[in-house]
Structures are given as C-alpha cells and as structure tokens.
Design a protein around this motif. Structure first.
Motif, PDB file in Angstrom:
ATOM      1  N   ALA A 192     -36.901 101.826  49.757  1.00 46.97           N
ATOM      2  CA  ALA A 192     -37.821 103.078  49.186  1.00 46.97           C
ATOM      3  C   ALA A 192     -37.092 103.741  47.859  1.00 46.97           C
ATOM      4  O   ALA A 192     -37.026 104.877  47.911  1.00 46.97           O
ATOM      5  N   ASP A 208     -46.673 101.700  49.941  1.00 44.40           N
ATOM      6  CA  ASP A 208     -45.959 102.995  49.894  1.00 44.40           C
ATOM      7  C   ASP A 208     -46.731 103.874  49.305  1.00 44.40           C
ATOM      8  O   ASP A 208     -46.646 103.453  47.788  1.00 44.40           O
ATOM      9  N   HIS A 229     -44.930 103.901  53.850  1.00 46.74           N
ATOM     10  CA  HIS A 229     -43.577 104.360  53.584  1.00 46.74           C
ATOM     11  C   HIS A 229     -42.874 104.341  55.041  1.00 46.74           C
ATOM     12  O   HIS A 229     -41.890 103.885  55.149  1.00 46.74           O
ATOM     13  N   ALA A 264     -35.257 106.129  51.207  1.00 47.03           N
ATOM     14  CA  ALA A 264     -35.725 107.117  50.417  1.00 47.03           C
ATOM     15  C   ALA A 264     -34.620 107.878  49.713  1.00 47.03           C
ATOM     16  O   ALA A 264     -33.943 107.328  49.152  1.00 47.03           O
TER      17      ALA A 264
END
Length: 385
Positions: free
Chosen positions: A197, A307, A338, A168
């Motif tokens: 991600a 996600d 996620h 992320a």
C-alpha cells in the motif's frame, strides 16, 4: 540520572546507529519469541541532526540456519502523532494490533530476529510530534535500528543479512530505506525490501485525502508530520487560526483518537481549498516523492484492489516509477481492502524475502517482467508495465 527508560538522554559522544540503552522485556502476544529488548538508540532527522529514538528487538525461540537467517526490519503503519501507542510499549502490555502481531509472529517462526522502530517523535518522551509521511526521515530511523542491533553485544544476536518490510506509511519508510541504504548505512547487508500500500507521489494523493469520513484526519496529520520534519520551511502558514489550534491538539494524539476527533477534510483547517498547491508544500511533496533513485536490492510491492484508503492506482504508479529507475520489482494484488490485505500478504511477503536471502545473486539479476506480476497468484490481464 535516568528517571524513566524513555527519557531522552544526552547524545554527546554518540553517532547515528549507536545503541544508548536496552532492557529485557516480556512480549505476551508473541508465542514464538524467546525474549525481547526495548531499546533506545541514535538516529538522525531530516536535517541530519542526531536524535534519540526507541524500538523493540524480538528474539525467536530458535534461530534459522546460516544462509536463511535474517534481521527483519519491520516498519509499522501510522500510530498517531503523539501518545504511547508504539510497538515497543504495546507489545509489552499485550495491546499491539493483531495484523502487526501476525506478521512479527510469522517472521519469528522462520527463525528471524525482528526489529521494530517506534518512529521519530514517538516513544521517547518530549520529542514529538511524529514526522508522519516523511519517508526519508523514517528510513533513517529504520536503517539505524539495524546498525544498533549489530553494534551492540548486549543484544547477543547473530550477524545475518537484513530484509525490510513495511505497510502503508511503513511501506514508504522501507522503500526509502532501500534508496538511502548505499550512502546512509553501507555497512548493512540489505538483501530485499517488501512494501505494501505504498504511495510514491503524495501530491497526486492529496486531493483524495481532502474528504470527510473515517480517514479524513490523516490530512491534518500529514500537515503536522511533514511540518515537523521540515521545520526550517514555512509550512504552517496554510492553516487558519482554528486549524493551528487543531494541529496543536492533533500533535498529542495517537491514531485512534486523532481520527475520531478530526473527521473534517483538510481544507476545513486551511486558508485555501488546495493547500497542497501552496509553493512551499509543492516543494516538500516533491522532496517526499519516492523512486528518485532505484534500489540495489529486489523490491516487492503489493496492494489491495479494494483498498479505500490508499487506492491501488497509487501503488501501481510506485511500481512503474521504480521500474523506470531500473529497480528489480515484483508486484502482487489482493482482492481485499486496506486492513485485510496487510494480513493476506504475510505468507507471500516472507516467502519473497526468504528468496532474497537464500539466492541473492539470482534475485539481483532477475529483471521485472509481466510474468512476475501476480494477482492472487495469477498473471493479471492488465498489469502495469
């Protein structure tokens, strides 16, 4: 006189990548660790000014053999804009999130040293708020952590190549670190980067963040974080008076409290419904777009198809952008959300980075092709190209 380990010191006489101080600590969640050090070191902000930052370096029970050994730069996801919920503290108190612990533990079992940055504005007292989503600021902190490890005899770690891994916002940080490595920290032997991600274009994602729900507070956090990173630009003018008060409160909070306290969409706090289209914000979002340049080392991207926080299409756009810049990229999708993807990918990520260590010439010469795209171990029918 130092009154607390995390008090900001004078940086006179230091350069970025220097270790300021370190102390040994116990990390109860990590069974494969022989020991660890909390550290303070020197990095730079987005204006190239020296700043103190903190992190933790974890030593494995047994080092991997030469040729397979590594220093893993492990960049965690969003921890908030303030507070003490950072890896260098949570790993000592035994409260680090389980997905992060699982990744670090798996790397330690490979015999790798693991270095985890807390991030700019977190950890060291009085330096916040955190520069959330400022990937290039985070990249500096990540690269300087490796320099600090290698320059310090106090940590007694073997010299070995680096690999970087993040998820992320941490994925954005390590991807940017790969871009910046040749000119910012050329002394490092960075062999590979794995990022999950990842959003390469924040502007394209902004309208999706502008919604209510559990993750809505990330919009307000983005305004605070990027405004901190680009303090020289007039960015807070998009906020209403109520929004300015909310931003000041959010700047003090860890992620759990921030997301709970601010469930409103970003537009609720702003003078216009689409603050990301303000002229100054368009400039900043353009500066924070990844893949301005290609990476000299292999890049491994992965994403969960379910996600609901960072849509898989955002990761696919990052894949395409890096390939267009000539980066050697692999891609894998997981049939998961996620948080679940962060755990599901651990084995695959470490295997990829291990390949980059043991056969760097082949890894550098490998060219992206559809045969390298994977969805749960199989070639996808409609992989992006």
């Amino acid at each position: 006189m130092i009154t607390d380990f995390y008090d900001p010191p004078s940086l006179e006489g230091f350069r970025h990548g220097d270790l300021i101080r370190a102390r040994p600590v116990f990390v109860p969640q990590l069974t494969a660790a022989a020991g660890a050090f909390q550290i303070l070191y020197v990095s730079t902000n987005s204006r190239s000014e020296l700043i103190p930052v903190s992190g933790i370096v974890v030593i494995p029970e047994e080092y991997a053999a030469p040729g397979t050994n590594a220093l893993l730069l492990f960049s965690p996801g969003f921890r908030g804009l303030g507070g003490a919920e950072v890896p260098s503290r949570l790993l000592v108190t035994g409260n680090e999130p389980a997905d992060s612990v699982a990744g670090i533990e798996a790397a330690l079992r490979r015999g790798w040293v693991v270095a985890v940055p807390d991030g700019e504005g977190l950890g060291v007292w009085g330096t916040g708020p955190h520069t959330f989503l400022a990937a290039r600021a985070a990249a500096r902190v990540t690269l300087d952590l490796a320099c600090a490890v290698y320059r310090s005899a106090d940590l007694d770690t073997p010299v070995a190549p680096c690999v970087a891994w993040g998820y992320a916002d941490g994925g954005r940080a390590v991807a940017a670190a790969g871009e910046m490595h040749p000119w910012y920290a050329p002394e490092l032997d960075l062999r590979g980067v794995a990022a999950g991600a990842v959003v390469s274009d924040l502007g394209a994602l902004a309208p999706l963040i502008n919604r209510g729900g559990p993750a809505a507070g990330l919009g307000l956090a983005a305004v605070v974080g990027l405004a901190r990173a680009y303090e020289q630009l007039p960015l807070r003018h998009v906020l209403t008076e109520e929004g300015a008060l909310a931003a000041a409160e959010a700047a003090r909070l860890p992620s759990s409290e921030l997301l709970r306290e601010f469930p409103q969409p970003l537009s609720h706090w702003c003078r216009r419904l689409d603050p990301w289209n303000d002229v100054w914000w368009r400039r900043v979002l353009a500066l924070e777009t990844l893949a301005h340049v290609g990476l000299a080392m292999p890049l491994h991207l992965y994403h969960g198809t379910r996600d609901d926080l960072v849509p898989v299409r955002a990761g696919q756009r990052a894949l395409i952008a890096y390939r267009q810049r000539g980066t050697t990229v692999t891609w894998r999708e997981y049939d998961a959300g996620h948080r679940a993807t962060a755990v599901a990918a651990i084995g695959d990520v470490l295997a990829r980075l291990g390949e980059d260590l043991t056969d760097p010439v082949a890894a550098a010469q490998r060219r992206p092709s559809h045969s390298e795209d994977e969805r749960e171990g199989e070639r996808p029918e409609h992989a992006p190209s």
